[in-house]
Design a protein around this motif. Structure first.
Motif, mmCIF file in Angstrom:
data_model
loop_
_atom_site.group_PDB
_atom_site.id
_atom_site.type_symbol
_atom_site.label_atom_id
_atom_site.label_comp_id
_atom_site.label_asym_id
_atom_site.label_seq_id
_atom_site.Cartn_x
_atom_site.Cartn_y
_atom_site.Cartn_z
ATOM 1 N N SER A 158 0.822 -1.207 0.000
ATOM 2 C CA SER A 158 0.000 0.000 0.000
ATOM 3 C C SER A 158 0.859 1.262 0.000
ATOM 4 O O SER A 158 1.724 1.445 0.855
ATOM 5 N N GLY A 159 0.629 2.127 -0.983
ATOM 6 C CA GLY A 159 1.340 3.400 -1.051
ATOM 7 C C GLY A 159 2.716 3.346 -1.664
ATOM 8 O O GLY A 159 3.376 4.384 -1.789
ATOM 9 N N LEU A 160 3.175 2.162 -2.066
ATOM 10 C CA LEU A 160 4.510 2.046 -2.646
ATOM 11 C C LEU A 160 4.476 2.265 -4.158
ATOM 12 O O LEU A 160 3.544 1.835 -4.835
ATOM 13 N N ASP A 161 5.515 2.905 -4.685
ATOM 14 C CA ASP A 161 5.647 3.017 -6.136
ATOM 15 C C ASP A 161 6.103 1.663 -6.685
ATOM 16 O O ASP A 161 6.512 0.774 -5.926
ATOM 17 N N PRO A 162 6.008 1.452 -8.007
ATOM 18 C CA PRO A 162 6.339 0.139 -8.580
ATOM 19 C C PRO A 162 7.750 -0.346 -8.259
ATOM 20 O O PRO A 162 7.955 -1.550 -8.055
ATOM 21 N N VAL A 163 8.733 0.565 -8.190
ATOM 22 C CA VAL A 163 10.115 0.151 -7.896
ATOM 23 C C VAL A 163 10.211 -0.414 -6.485
ATOM 24 O O VAL A 163 10.774 -1.490 -6.256
ATOM 25 N N ASN A 164 9.647 0.293 -5.516
ATOM 26 C CA ASN A 164 9.724 -0.168 -4.136
ATOM 27 C C ASN A 164 8.822 -1.374 -3.881
ATOM 28 O O ASN A 164 9.157 -2.234 -3.062
ATOM 29 N N ALA A 165 7.710 -1.466 -4.595
ATOM 30 C CA ALA A 165 6.873 -2.662 -4.488
ATOM 31 C C ALA A 165 7.650 -3.886 -4.968
ATOM 32 O O ALA A 165 7.559 -4.967 -4.376
ATOM 33 N N ALA A 166 8.445 -3.715 -6.029
ATOM 34 C CA ALA A 166 9.262 -4.819 -6.542
ATOM 35 C C ALA A 166 10.323 -5.233 -5.528
ATOM 36 O O ALA A 166 10.634 -6.423 -5.384
ATOM 37 N N ILE A 167 10.892 -4.261 -4.808
ATOM 38 C CA ILE A 167 11.877 -4.567 -3.765
ATOM 39 C C ILE A 167 11.229 -5.417 -2.675
ATOM 40 O O ILE A 167 11.794 -6.416 -2.222
ATOM 41 N N PHE A 168 10.020 -5.046 -2.267
ATOM 42 C CA PHE A 168 9.299 -5.813 -1.251
ATOM 43 C C PHE A 168 8.996 -7.215 -1.758
ATOM 44 O O PHE A 168 9.130 -8.201 -1.021
ATOM 45 N N MET A 169 8.586 -7.333 -3.010
ATOM 46 C CA MET A 169 8.265 -8.648 -3.563
ATOM 47 C C MET A 169 9.499 -9.537 -3.618
ATOM 48 O O MET A 169 9.416 -10.737 -3.325
ATOM 49 N N ASP A 170 10.628 -8.965 -3.981
ATOM 50 C CA ASP A 170 11.869 -9.748 -4.001
ATOM 51 C C ASP A 170 12.198 -10.279 -2.611
ATOM 52 O O ASP A 170 12.677 -11.411 -2.454
#
Length: 298
Positions: A158-170
């Motif tokens: 929630s609230g993350l841009d696509p780059v940071n969402a990808a970091i979380f997913m990794d």
């Protein structure tokens, strides 16, 4: 192994969760989806013993989740909350110690985590100096720094841009590979599709979809068809048997089919003059299924 069996919870006359059952194995990710108020957060709170279930059981390897096991759970709540006047290190290390880490080990691990999650800031910075996104990363670190065996993430993207969402997913993928059991909620169906082994959808507290993500998609039939055939127009597609909708997309058309078998006849029609650049028949996306289930009357 985490097992929820016939779990139910009501608040007054409102049934928040009804007869919920699922099993989560080591190294498995469960995506929990549903509209706001569907029962996702209530489920997490029952697992964590913040609230008591009215009926049903929750177990870890066939044992009740006691205080000892609870120390092995990492939890990222939907309601973000950090002490603004404390430093990053003070908060993270304190929580890590509560979960059994040595102070020195926690300090060393914090530096590594901040690098991996690309936090802009230093361990000695006050939380109030961090941007919203970096503060969210710190809260994620607090949930994961002690390498929990069972992880609950309530709307982590929630609230993350696509780059940071990808970091979380990794990071979730890394924890999964390590053998952690992970359950998370999200309104982003792309994220759910990418990292979930199992999917469970709640609607008004009831389970309406459950199983492997691809199996759920396939159960709705392959009724989406993307075609690139430069010689055909929207009117041409709509005139074909079984096509109920045609929408331009990426140089071709995305067709919605009334039934899966129509794809074969369409293939024969669009390739009659030879080669075409693209023809892909797929089940509906998870986002489309979500919208369908939400709009379906009880």
């Amino acid at each position: 192994m985490i097992t929820l069996s016939h779990l139910s919870k009501a608040f007054g006359g409102h049934q928040a969760v009804s007869d919920l059952s699922f099993t989560l194995q080591p190294g498995e990710v469960l995506g929990l989806i549903g509209q706001n108020g569907a029962g996702k957060t209530t489920t997490f709170r029952m697992i964590l013993d913040f609230i008591q279930a009215d009926d049903g059981t929750i177990s870890w390897d066939n044992h009740p989740i006691d205080d000892h096991l609870r120390r092995k759970i990492g939890f990222l709540p939907e309601e973000r909350g950090l002490y603004q006047k404390q430093t990053v290190e003070e908060q993270v290390v304190y929580l890590a110690q509560l979960h059994g880490m040595e102070k020195k080990a926690a300090k060393n691990a914090l530096k590594d985590w901040m690098d991996r999650l690309q936090v802009v800031g230093e361990p000695g910075d006050l939380v109030q100096s961090l941007s919203k996104g970096n503060a969210q990363k710190i809260q994620m670190i607090m949930a994961l720094i002690f390498e929990p065996e069972f992880i609950i993430l309530d709307e982590p993207f929630s609230g993350l841009d696509p780059v940071n969402a990808a970091i979380f997913m990794d990071e979730i993928k890394r924890l999964k590979a390590r053998g952690a059991m992970i359950i998370f909620s999200s309104h982003n169906m792309d994220n759910v599709s990418q990292i979930s082994d199992q999917l469970l959808m709640l609607k008004k507290g009831r389970t309406v979809l459950q199983g492997p993500v691809q199996a759920i998609r396939e159960s709705f039939g392959r009724t989406r068809l993307y075609v690139e055939a430069p010689h055909l127009t929207k009117s041409d597609y709509l005139a074909m048997a079984g096509v109920i909708h045609a929408e331009p997309k990426d140089g071709g058309y995305m067709l919605t089919l009334a039934y899966e078998a129509a794809g074969r006849q369409i293939f024969e029609a669009v390739t009659r003059n030879g080669y075409i650049p693209a023809f892909s028949q797929q089940p509906p996306t998870l986002a489309e299924i979500f919208k369908t289930e939400v709009s379906t009357n009880d």
